[in-house]
Each structure stands twice: as structure tokens, then as C-alpha cells.
Design a protein around this motif. Structure first.
Motif, PDB file in Angstrom:
ATOM      1  N   GLN A 500       0.827  -1.201   0.000  1.00 19.25           N
ATOM      2  CA  GLN A 500       0.000   0.000   0.000  1.00 19.25           C
ATOM      3  C   GLN A 500       0.866   1.257   0.000  1.00 19.25           C
ATOM      4  OE1 GLN A 500      -2.897  -0.557   3.290  1.00 19.25           O
ATOM      5  NE2 GLN A 500      -4.407  -0.210   1.683  1.00 19.25           N
ATOM      6  N   THR A 501       0.451   2.244  -0.767  1.00 18.22           N
ATOM      7  CA  THR A 501       1.141   3.533  -0.836  1.00 18.22           C
ATOM      8  C   THR A 501       0.110   4.641  -0.731  1.00 18.22           C
ATOM      9  OG1 THR A 501       1.012   3.553  -3.252  1.00 18.22           O
ATOM     10  CG2 THR A 501       3.015   2.621  -2.264  1.00 18.22           C
ATOM     11  N   PRO A 502       0.523   5.878  -0.380  1.00 12.31           N
ATOM     12  CA  PRO A 502      -0.454   6.962  -0.191  1.00 12.31           C
ATOM     13  C   PRO A 502      -1.110   7.439  -1.479  1.00 12.31           C
ATOM     14  CG  PRO A 502       1.628   7.437   0.925  1.00 12.31           C
ATOM     15  CD  PRO A 502       1.872   6.268   0.036  1.00 12.31           C
ATOM     16  N   LEU A 503      -0.439   7.281  -2.647  1.00 15.32           N
ATOM     17  CA  LEU A 503      -0.934   7.890  -3.879  1.00 15.32           C
ATOM     18  C   LEU A 503      -0.897   6.897  -5.041  1.00 15.32           C
ATOM     19  CD1 LEU A 503       0.928  11.320  -3.565  1.00 15.32           C
ATOM     20  CD2 LEU A 503      -1.477  10.879  -3.082  1.00 15.32           C
ATOM     21  N   PRO A 504      -1.724   5.839  -4.999  1.00 12.10           N
ATOM     22  CA  PRO A 504      -1.680   4.845  -6.079  1.00 12.10           C
ATOM     23  C   PRO A 504      -2.046   5.409  -7.445  1.00 12.10           C
ATOM     24  CG  PRO A 504      -3.561   4.472  -4.622  1.00 12.10           C
ATOM     25  CD  PRO A 504      -2.706   5.487  -3.954  1.00 12.10           C
ATOM     26  N   LEU A 505      -2.965   6.389  -7.515  1.00 14.09           N
ATOM     27  CA  LEU A 505      -3.337   6.930  -8.812  1.00 14.09           C
ATOM     28  C   LEU A 505      -2.216   7.754  -9.421  1.00 14.09           C
ATOM     29  CD1 LEU A 505      -7.087   7.744  -8.150  1.00 14.09           C
ATOM     30  CD2 LEU A 505      -6.182   6.153  -9.854  1.00 14.09           C
ATOM     31  N   VAL A 506      -1.384   8.362  -8.601  1.00 14.00           N
ATOM     32  CA  VAL A 506      -0.191   9.031  -9.132  1.00 14.00           C
ATOM     33  C   VAL A 506       0.740   7.995  -9.748  1.00 14.00           C
ATOM     34  CG1 VAL A 506       1.882  10.328  -8.526  1.00 14.00           C
ATOM     35  CG2 VAL A 506      -0.326  10.990  -7.564  1.00 14.00           C
ATOM     36  N   GLU A 507       0.915   6.859  -9.073  1.00 12.38           N
ATOM     37  CA  GLU A 507       1.762   5.799  -9.612  1.00 12.38           C
ATOM     38  C   GLU A 507       1.190   5.274 -10.929  1.00 12.38           C
ATOM     39  OE1 GLU A 507       2.007   2.970  -6.479  1.00 12.38           O
ATOM     40  OE2 GLU A 507       3.055   4.327  -5.121  1.00 12.38           O
ATOM     41  N   LEU A 508      -0.146   5.205 -11.032  1.00 11.32           N
ATOM     42  CA  LEU A 508      -0.766   4.740 -12.273  1.00 11.32           C
ATOM     43  C   LEU A 508      -0.462   5.676 -13.434  1.00 11.32           C
ATOM     44  CD1 LEU A 508      -2.651   2.804 -13.799  1.00 11.32           C
ATOM     45  CD2 LEU A 508      -4.577   4.181 -12.989  1.00 11.32           C
ATOM     46  N   ILE A 509      -0.649   6.989 -13.251  1.00  9.87           N
ATOM     47  CA  ILE A 509      -0.437   7.908 -14.378  1.00  9.87           C
ATOM     48  C   ILE A 509       1.056   8.112 -14.680  1.00  9.87           C
ATOM     49  CG2 ILE A 509      -2.652   9.057 -14.069  1.00  9.87           C
ATOM     50  CD1 ILE A 509      -1.231  11.372 -12.718  1.00  9.87           C
ATOM     51  N   ARG A 510       1.920   7.730 -13.756  1.00  4.47           N
ATOM     52  CA  ARG A 510       3.363   7.753 -14.022  1.00  4.47           C
ATOM     53  C   ARG A 510       3.838   6.481 -14.705  1.00  4.47           C
ATOM     54  NH1 ARG A 510       5.611   9.873  -8.141  1.00  4.47           N
ATOM     55  NH2 ARG A 510       5.422  12.137  -8.497  1.00  4.47           N
ATOM     56  N   GLY A 511       2.964   5.474 -14.816  1.00  6.87           N
ATOM     57  CA  GLY A 511       3.368   4.208 -15.418  1.00  6.87           C
ATOM     58  C   GLY A 511       4.021   3.250 -14.452  1.00  6.87           C
ATOM     59  N   GLU A 512       3.903   3.512 -13.150  1.00 11.68           N
ATOM     60  CA  GLU A 512       4.537   2.660 -12.140  1.00 11.68           C
ATOM     61  C   GLU A 512       3.582   1.591 -11.610  1.00 11.68           C
ATOM     62  OE1 GLU A 512       5.547   5.598  -9.299  1.00 11.68           O
ATOM     63  OE2 GLU A 512       7.053   6.572 -10.565  1.00 11.68           O
ATOM     64  N   LEU A 513       2.301   1.732 -11.906  1.00 14.55           N
ATOM     65  CA  LEU A 513       1.256   0.808 -11.482  1.00 14.55           C
ATOM     66  C   LEU A 513       0.367   0.578 -12.685  1.00 14.55           C
ATOM     67  CD1 LEU A 513       0.004  -0.545  -8.849  1.00 14.55           C
ATOM     68  CD2 LEU A 513      -1.489   1.456  -8.740  1.00 14.55           C
ATOM     69  N   ASP A 514      -0.160  -0.647 -12.830  1.00 12.09           N
ATOM     70  CA  ASP A 514      -0.933  -0.974 -14.027  1.00 12.09           C
ATOM     71  C   ASP A 514      -2.438  -0.787 -13.850  1.00 12.09           C
ATOM     72  OD1 ASP A 514       1.412  -1.844 -15.501  1.00 12.09           O
ATOM     73  OD2 ASP A 514       1.422  -3.582 -14.158  1.00 12.09           O
ATOM     74  N   ALA A 515      -2.935  -0.908 -12.618  1.00 17.50           N
ATOM     75  CA  ALA A 515      -4.373  -0.728 -12.388  1.00 17.50           C
ATOM     76  C   ALA A 515      -4.614  -0.456 -10.912  1.00 17.50           C
ATOM     77  CB  ALA A 515      -5.159  -1.957 -12.843  1.00 17.50           C
ATOM     78  N   TYR A 516      -5.761   0.172 -10.659  1.00 20.56           N
ATOM     79  CA  TYR A 516      -6.161   0.481  -9.278  1.00 20.56           C
ATOM     80  C   TYR A 516      -7.655   0.238  -9.187  1.00 20.56           C
ATOM     81  CZ  TYR A 516      -6.913   3.217  -4.989  1.00 20.56           C
ATOM     82  OH  TYR A 516      -7.258   3.636  -3.720  1.00 20.56           O
ATOM     83  N   PHE A 517      -8.057  -0.670  -8.309  1.00 24.92           N
ATOM     84  CA  PHE A 517      -9.456  -1.029  -8.108  1.00 24.92           C
ATOM     85  C   PHE A 517      -9.873  -0.485  -6.742  1.00 24.92           C
ATOM     86  CE2 PHE A 517     -12.690  -4.690  -7.588  1.00 24.92           C
ATOM     87  CZ  PHE A 517     -13.662  -3.970  -8.272  1.00 24.92           C
ATOM     88  N   VAL A 518     -10.884   0.380  -6.728  1.00 20.32           N
ATOM     89  CA  VAL A 518     -11.226   1.091  -5.502  1.00 20.32           C
ATOM     90  C   VAL A 518     -12.737   1.140  -5.334  1.00 20.32           C
ATOM     91  CG1 VAL A 518     -11.090   3.310  -6.722  1.00 20.32           C
ATOM     92  CG2 VAL A 518     -10.997   3.277  -4.233  1.00 20.32           C
TER      93      VAL A 518
END
Length: 580
Positions: A500-518
Motif C-alpha cells: 500500500q502507498t499513499p498515492l496509487p493513482l499518481v503511480e498509475l499515471i506515471r506508469g509505475e502501477l498498471d491498475a487500481y481497483f477502488v
């Protein structure tokens, strides 16, 4: 009153009136006079002192209207007759803030010697001692009366007592040499200023004369309503053209504004309420002012820095706000709103706040309310036809365009002193998010997007960087975050899940995360991210298969795995419409 002031008769023409005082045009010996009616809670000895000071200033040629008669107490109000100055009362706002600043500087320059003559301390006042100095009406101190006051006024009394003690503690801990020489003080409304020959020519008031309360020099006006930083900076420059003084430690300025209003409350407490008078209207007014003007001190701090090129004594202070108008684009306006909000939010974050619990069990602080008020005030001025939906004050307006505001996203972190909080602003037009800004002032980073232009990130001091989602094309290779954690059981077993990280959607738009289900939260939590993810090349589908921000989130992804991941969820989501 006619007899007490020597007026020709009872007829008087109302010129202007505010919540506190009213100005009338009457006649005395056949000549017009400016008749000022003070509110019932103004005490005759206070007004008499102020009139003595005004008379002294008029003798030395200061641009004030001379006192002709009074003060006198009639039917519960204090009345004073001033000489009439040919001219006009300006409409709000005063259109020449530089000239206005120069006028007030001249008044303050001329005030120093008369203040000494009338027994006041020159240069410094008693704002740093507002809890402990004896007050009119028996010599009691505000600190002595506050406990009884809290019991009498319940929640409002407790809130004011906590604020008074908090502000007094910070001012007492500061060195007198560090106090600003420029302080936001006074409410020079249109009824208190006269325009003459196209410029500011005379003042029919005494707010600048409060040397017993005033710690320093500048009065910035109610007539500069909803100021931009640039407008207020013009006012400050005009003042400094005459006063030629440095600005001191501006980080104390907002506390000094609060202390000014709390000191006024102390006068009412000790001189009137402790002796049995009803001061409920004053408590209501001062409480509202303290809540409404919390943002104003930080705004003037930024303006004074712009006017004097003074750097903050605290690290990473944001730049001054650029002026915007109704002609500015929606994205320009959103950036300016975020700039203003960052000044206010950072102020609260640095000083610390306490939380309260709302009806939905979520936390709220004075910072949340102050930032949203600031944003709403600016939108009312610059986009009067648009609607607003905000976390703290709900929705207004029924048109096709709605600004969606989350003044402090991450209130819990904000209150703990954790830097991972954000200001979120989005514009919905006809059901589509077309502008989005997420600003993290404590991290010195901002993300933004506008339809068709891409998603961007700016770290303070660095260049703008366009963001793009990852290129992961298979679910088994994907890194997928879920919130809350139990939601992860709906993900396909073959996906990888990050810590878990504080800003998963930032990681998504940076290309560091592939998806976020919330599955949580509200429209203001999701609205800007829907556009940011879309403009970074990703996709979003809400829990009902649409793309709206009011369904407690949904699936955000890089787009390449979106359809497969929706189908693989347990149970799956069938998209009716996907933002991609």
C-alpha cells in the motif's frame, strides 16, 4: 440627536451602511455634514478617544474629515458629525489600491506623534497581550472572563476560547522584534472612504486609530473584497512607497489578524457581558469573521512577499498567485485557484489543526472549510454562472457546468502532519470532466489535465513533465492495487499486488502501477483522477459500468488490460461506457 449635534433638522440622507456603522448626509448651519452612526456595542469613551485622535490629525493636515460635533449617545447609538468632503463614496472594490495604500500610509505616519500626546505607546500595540491586559469596565482580563464565557455560550464559546489561547500562546512565544511591520488590520469599507477628484481623498472613520490594539501599520480593506494576491500586492506597494518600512516576519501575520478580532471580543466580554449585557450578536459576528477571514491573512502574506521580494522564513513557500479574470481559460483559472488554496492550506498545515468528526464519521478541520470558502468565493466572482459541488458545503447551481472541489483530500494525514494530502479541483461540463488539477503543496508537486492535451506533472523548481501510463498488456504481468484491502479478493488470482502507498493513482499515471481497483469515497475524490488517467492514456469504469465519479470509484487502469480485468473481476463489471 438633532439637538445634541446642532443639526438643522431630523432629515438625513443615508449614504452607505454596513454591518457595523452607517453614514448619513445631514445639515448643520446650512452646510452638509457626514453623520456617522456607530453600533450599540461601541462605547462612548472609546469613540471619544478616537475623535480626539482624529481632531489632532486634522490639525496637522492629515487627510481626514474633521469632527464637528459629538460624540454623543442617543437611543443606544454613538453619533458623530464630520465635516463634509465633496466627492463620492466609492463602490466596492476601491479601484485604485495603490492610491488607497498611500493614503493609509500617510494616515499612519501622521498618527505617531498624536498617539504619544494622547498617552498611547507608539509603534507597538498590545495584540501580543490581548488575553492578559486589563479591559475597560472593571479592569478584568479576557483570560479571567473566558471560562465563564465558555460555559455561557457553549460550543461557540469553547471554540473561541481555544482559538484565543492558541493564538496568544504563539504570539507570546515570538520575539517582539520579529512581529511584522506590515499587518492586515481594519475594515475600511466604502462608507469610510471618500473619493475626491478621481482619487482617494478623505477618510471618515477611525479604524486606523486603534493604537491600543494595533501592532503595526497596514490596514487592508473590506473594500478590496476577494482580493487576488496581485491586487493586494499593489496595495502594499502603495503603502510602502510612503512608509518605507520593511515587512518583518510575515509568517506571524495571520495570527495577528485573529488576535485583532479576539481583542475586540475581549472588550465586549469585559466591558459589557461581564456586567450583564447581551453580546450574543457580537459573538456571532466575531465568530463568523474569524472563520471567514482565516484565509485572508495568508493571502496578504503572499502579497507582501510579492511586493517586497521577501522570501518566506519557511521552506518551499509557493509562488504568488497570478491574477485571473473572467476571460481566463478554465485551466488558467483552475491553476490560479490551486495557487490560492495552496497558500491557505499550507498556512494551516504548518501551524497545526485539530479535527472534528462529521455526520458521516469522516474528519474535518478548519482548514477544509477555509480552503473551500476561498475557492467558492473566487468562483462566485470569476465563474458566476457555474455550479459548485464541494465536500464541506454541498452543491449549488443547476447549469451544465459544475466545479467539483475537495479542499483537503487526506484530512487525516493533514491533521497528523503527514505531507500526503492534496487540493483537488475538477470541472464537469455536461457530464464530462474537462479540467482537473490535483495539487500537493506539502510535497511541492502538482498534476493537471485538460481534455485532449495530456496529463502533466510539475515538481517545484523543475520542468513540466507529460505523464503516460504503463504498456503492460497481460493481466498475469500486471501490478494491481486495491482499496480497501478486502476488495483484493475480487481480483483475479494471477495479478500481482503492491504494498500500500499513499498515492496509487499518481503511480498509475506515471506508469509505475498498471491498475487500481477502488470502492470508496465521493465524487470530489474521483472527479479529477478520471480525466488525469484518461489523458495519461488509461481507462476508467465505475462500479455500474459507467464513467461517473459518483459511484464510489471503480477500476482505473492503463487501458491495455482494462477489458480483460473487468471481465476477470469476481463478480465482473460489464462496461456500458468506459473513459479511455
Amino acid at each position: 440627536m438633532v439637538s445634541a449635534l446642532g443639526l438643522d433638522g431630523p432629515d438625513a440622507e443615508p449614504i452607505v451602511g454596513g454591518r457595523v456603522s452607517k453614514v448619513w448626509r445631514a445639515y448643520r448651519d446650512g452646510a452638509p455634514v457626514a453623520l456617522r452612526q456607530s453600533p450599540p456595542f461601541r462605547l462612548l469613551p472609546e469613540v471619544a478617544y478616537e475623535c480626539d485622535l482624529l481632531g489632532t490629525l486634522a490639525e496637522v493636515g492629515a487627510p481626514v474629515a474633521a469632527v464637528l460635533a459629538g460624540p454623543t449617545l442617543v437611543d443606544g447609538s454613538v453619533w458623530v458629525a464630520f465635516s463634509w468632503v465633496d466627492g463620492a463614496h466609492p463602490a466596492v472594490p476601491v479601484e485604485d489600491p495603490a492610491s488607497y495604500g498611500r493614503l493609509l500610509a500617510e494616515l499612519h505616519e501622521r498618527t505617531a506623534k498624536p498617539a504619544v500626546r494622547l498617552g498611547q505607546r507608539p509603534g507597538w500595540g498590545r495584540l501580543d497581550e490581548f488575553l492578559t491586559v486589563p479591559r475597560p469596565g472593571g479592569g478584568r482580563t479576557m483570560a479571567e472572563v473566558l471560562p465563564d464565557f465558555e460555559r455561557a455560550f457553549g460550543a461557540a464559546g469553547a471554540w473561541l476560547r481555544r482559538m484565543a489561547e492558541d493564538v496568544h500562546g504563539r504570539l507570546s512565544a515570538a520575539s517582539i522584534d520579529s512581529f511584522p511591520r506590515v499587518v492586515a488590520h481594519g475594515d475600511f469599507a466604502p462608507g469610510q472612504v471618500l473619493m475626491h477628484d478621481g482619487g482617494v481623498g478623505a477618510v471618515v472613520d477611525w479604524d486606523f486609530a486603534h493604537l491600543d490594539l494595533r501592532l503595526a501599520d497596514i490596514a487592508i480593506a473590506a473594500s478590496l473584497a476577494r482580493p487576488t494576491v496581485a491586487r493586494a500586492a499593489t496595495f502594499v506597494r502603495g503603502y510602502l512607497d510612503v512608509a518605507g518600512t520593511d515587512v518583518g516576519d510575515l509568517d506571524l501575520l495571520a495570527d495577528l489578524r485573529s488576535a485583532f478580532h479576539l481583542s475586540n471580543l475581549g472588550n465586549h466580554l469585559c466591558a459589557r457581558w461581564a456586567n450583564g449585557a447581551d453580546i450574543a450578536p457580537q459573538v456571532t459576528m466575531l465568530t463568523e469573521r474569524l472563520e471567514r477571514e482565516q484565509w485572508f491573512g495568508p493571502t496578504l502574506v503572499a502579497a507582501a512577499r510579492e511586493a517586497t521580494n521577501t522570501r518566506s522564513t519557511r521552506a518551499n513557500h509557493p509562488p504568488a498567485t497570478a491574477p485571473v479574470t473572467r476571460a481566463s481559460s478554465d485551466l488558467e483559472l483552475a491553476h490560479a485557484l490551486a495557487d490560492r488554496a495552496a497558500v491557505v492550506a499550507r498556512h494551516y498545515f504548518e501551524r497545526g489543526v485539530t479535527t472534528q468528526t462529521k455526520a458521516d464519521a469522516s474528519p474535518v478541520t478548519e482548514a477544509d472549510r477555509a480552503v473551500e470558502r476561498l475557492l467558492r468565493d473566487a468562483l462566485a466572482e470569476l465563474r458566476p454562472d457555474d455550479g459548485v459541488l464541494g465536500e464541506e458545503f454541498g452543491g449549488d447551481g443547476t447549469g451544465d457546468r459544475t466545479w467539483i472541489l475537495d479542499p483537503i483530500d487526506g484530512t487525516g494525514a493533514f491533521a497528523r502532519g503527514d505531507s500526503h494530502w492534496r487540493i483537488q479541483i475538477a470541472l464537469d461540463s455536461g457530464g464530462e470532466i474537462i479540467v482537473a488539477i490535483v495539487d500537493a503543496p506539502a510535497l511541492d508537486v502538482r498534476w493537471w489535465a485538460e481534455t485532449g492535451t495530456g496529463a502533466y506533472e510539475r515538481v517545484t523548481g523543475g520542468p513540466d513533465r507529460r505523464l503516460r501510463v504503463s504498456k503492460t498488456a497481460a493481466i498475469e504481468d500486471a501490478l494491481v492495487a486495491a482499496h480497501p484491502l478486502p476488495l483484493a479478493h475480487r481480483l483475479p488470482a494471477r495479478t500481482r499486488q503492491p504494498a500500500q502507498t499513499p498515492l496509487p493513482l499518481v503511480e498509475l499515471i506515471r506508469g509505475e502501477l498498471d491498475a487500481y481497483f477502488v470502492e470508496c469515497c465521493h465524487p470530489w475524490d474521483h472527479a479529477p483522477w478520471i480525466l488525469l488517467v484518461h489523458e495519461a492514456g488509461g481507462s476508467f469504469t465505475d462500479h455500474r459500468g459507467g464513467i461517473t465519479p459518483d459511484q464510489r470509484g471503480g477500476l482505473y487502469s492503463n487501458g491495455r488490460i482494462h477489458h480483460d480485468l473487468l471481465t476477470a473481476l469476481s463478480p465482473p463489471i460489464t462496461p456500458k461506457q468506459t473513459a479511455e
